[in-house]
Design a protein around this motif. Structure first.
Motif, short mmCIF file in Angstrom:
data_model
loop_
_atom_site.label_atom_id
_atom_site.label_comp_id
_atom_site.label_asym_id
_atom_site.label_seq_id
_atom_site.Cartn_x
_atom_site.Cartn_y
_atom_site.Cartn_z
N LYS A 125 -21.53 54.72 -3.21
CA LYS A 125 -21.74 53.46 -2.81
C LYS A 125 -23.58 53.07 -2.90
O LYS A 125 -24.50 51.41 -2.77
N TYR A 126 -24.07 54.42 -3.95
CA TYR A 126 -25.53 54.33 -3.17
C TYR A 126 -25.94 54.02 -5.04
O TYR A 126 -26.75 55.18 -5.05
N ILE B 149 -32.93 54.35 -9.35
CA ILE B 149 -34.12 54.09 -9.51
C ILE B 149 -34.52 52.85 -8.10
O ILE B 149 -36.15 53.04 -8.51
N GLY B 150 -34.09 53.00 -6.79
CA GLY B 150 -34.88 53.04 -5.65
C GLY B 150 -35.99 53.45 -5.25
O GLY B 150 -36.77 52.75 -4.98
N HIS C 206 -35.49 43.95 -11.21
CA HIS C 206 -34.56 45.23 -11.88
C HIS C 206 -32.83 44.61 -11.72
O HIS C 206 -32.48 44.37 -13.24
N ALA C 207 -31.93 44.19 -10.47
CA ALA C 207 -31.37 43.64 -10.49
C ALA C 207 -30.91 42.27 -11.04
O ALA C 207 -29.84 41.76 -11.13
N ILE D 154 -28.38 45.28 -3.40
CA ILE D 154 -29.71 45.83 -3.33
C ILE D 154 -28.84 47.10 -2.38
O ILE D 154 -29.93 48.31 -2.61
N GLY D 155 -28.42 47.00 -1.77
CA GLY D 155 -27.78 48.09 -1.03
C GLY D 155 -27.79 49.46 -1.86
O GLY D 155 -27.53 49.75 -1.11
N ARG D 156 -27.15 49.11 -3.18
CA ARG D 156 -26.87 50.15 -3.61
C ARG D 156 -27.96 51.50 -4.07
O ARG D 156 -27.94 52.58 -4.19
#
Length: 315
Positions: free
Chosen positions: A64-65, A70-71, A127-128, A144-146
């Motif tokens: 899921k992430y 990267i986050g 980034h996304a 964004i949640g990823r």
């Protein structure tokens, strides 16, 4: 495990010494996955005055992430940006309210979390490829949640230390009292909950800044002859793998003072990797800062931490 170990970076900032390392967790090594922790340390100057920024982040991992490493990296960068905003505000306010410094620092420490989240979101959107000025769709929010991650940071400006975190990464301070020699380990931002991914507070949680826990301390005002001897930031891989993290940190500090900085640089990645292997198998991001490196009592040693020095059993 040793073939997968990263270097332990050593940085000198004036009288301060900082060590950083991010060993990949045992379970990730087994699955061929990358380390999803990130950490950083940097020194900056504003109006001729230095300030030091330490940060650590723990990507949630899992399918899921799948962008969480990267986050985590962008969370460390966002912490630096937020720290710069903090210092600029403090310097400006200091000249206008010189007698109200303690209240001002506490107020800005609490505001730091909101600013950190905003900087992180902007970096993630960049980034996304998300253009938030056009509105954020449900698909954008899912994207964004990823990047889900926790974050913890420390800012040292003049004699003030400001610490804060979102999620289950931890910040510990070690205080050393003379002449008694007493060593105290304090959990600066103790976590209310433990969990995995969004079960813990996260930068992608709704209203993430509400989860911000902060503390400010004036180092010069420590009681008696107590000094701030060490600051340690770590992701939850360490705290979840040790039965008594405070005891292990205390012993790590005492061995470092006894055997030297080169000893700690050599041992730290191996010891974190060993704790991961015997514990929960998670990544082990770690930042260790000595505000003033102490005089060593004995010569250096390149031996690993002994069982006596480890203190506490792995859980």
């Amino acid at each position: 495990m040793d073939t997968c170990l990263p270097a332990c970076l050593t940085l000198s900032f004036g009288k301060s010494q900082v060590l950083l390392t991010c060993p990949t967790g045992a379970s990730h090594v087994e699955k061929g996955q990358p380390c999803q922790d990130a950490c950083g340390a940097s020194q900056h100057f504003f109006q001729g005055q230095p300030y030091l920024v330490l940060a650590i982040a723990d990507g949630h991992g899992g399918e899921k992430y799948n962008q969480s490493e990267i986050g985590a990296h962008l969370a460390v960068e966002a912490a630096r940006d937020a720290a710069t905003d903090l210092v600029v505000t403090l310097v400006s306010a200091q000249s206008n309210h010189p007698t109200d410094w303690a209240r001002l620092v506490k107020h800005e420490a609490n505001r730091l979390g909101r600013n950190l989240v905003q900087h992180w979101r902007r970096r993630i959107e960049g980034h996304a490829g998300i253009k938030s000025e056009e509105g954020v769709s449900d698909q954008d929010l899912e994207c964004i949640g990823r990047y889900g991650t926790t974050v913890a940071m420390v800012v040292m400006y003049e004699s003030t230390l400001i610490a804060g975190s979102i999620g289950d990464s931890s910040i510990f301070t070690v205080e050393h009292s003379e002449p008694s020699g007493e060593v105290r380990v304090n959990d600066v931002t103790p976590q209310r909950d433990r969990g995995v991914g969004l079960a813990t507070e996260s930068l992608v949680s709704p209203n993430a800044h509400h989860s911000w826990q902060a503390k400010a301390m004036v180092i010069d005002e420590l009681i008696d002859e107590t000094e701030l001897a060490m600051v340690l930031l770590t992701t939850d891989g360490m705290t979840d793998s040790l039965e008594d993290p405070k005891q292990s940190i205390r012993n790590l500090y005492e061995r470092a003072v006894n055997d030297g900085l080169d000893w700690l640089k050599n041992v730290l990645p191996k010891q974190l990797s060993r704790w991961s292997d015997k514990g929960v198998g998670d990544d082990m991001g770690c930042v260790v800062m000595f505000p003033i490196w102490p005089v060593r009592v004995r010569g250096q040693s390149n031996e690993d931490i002994s069982q006596e020095a480890e203190g506490g059993e792995q859980s």
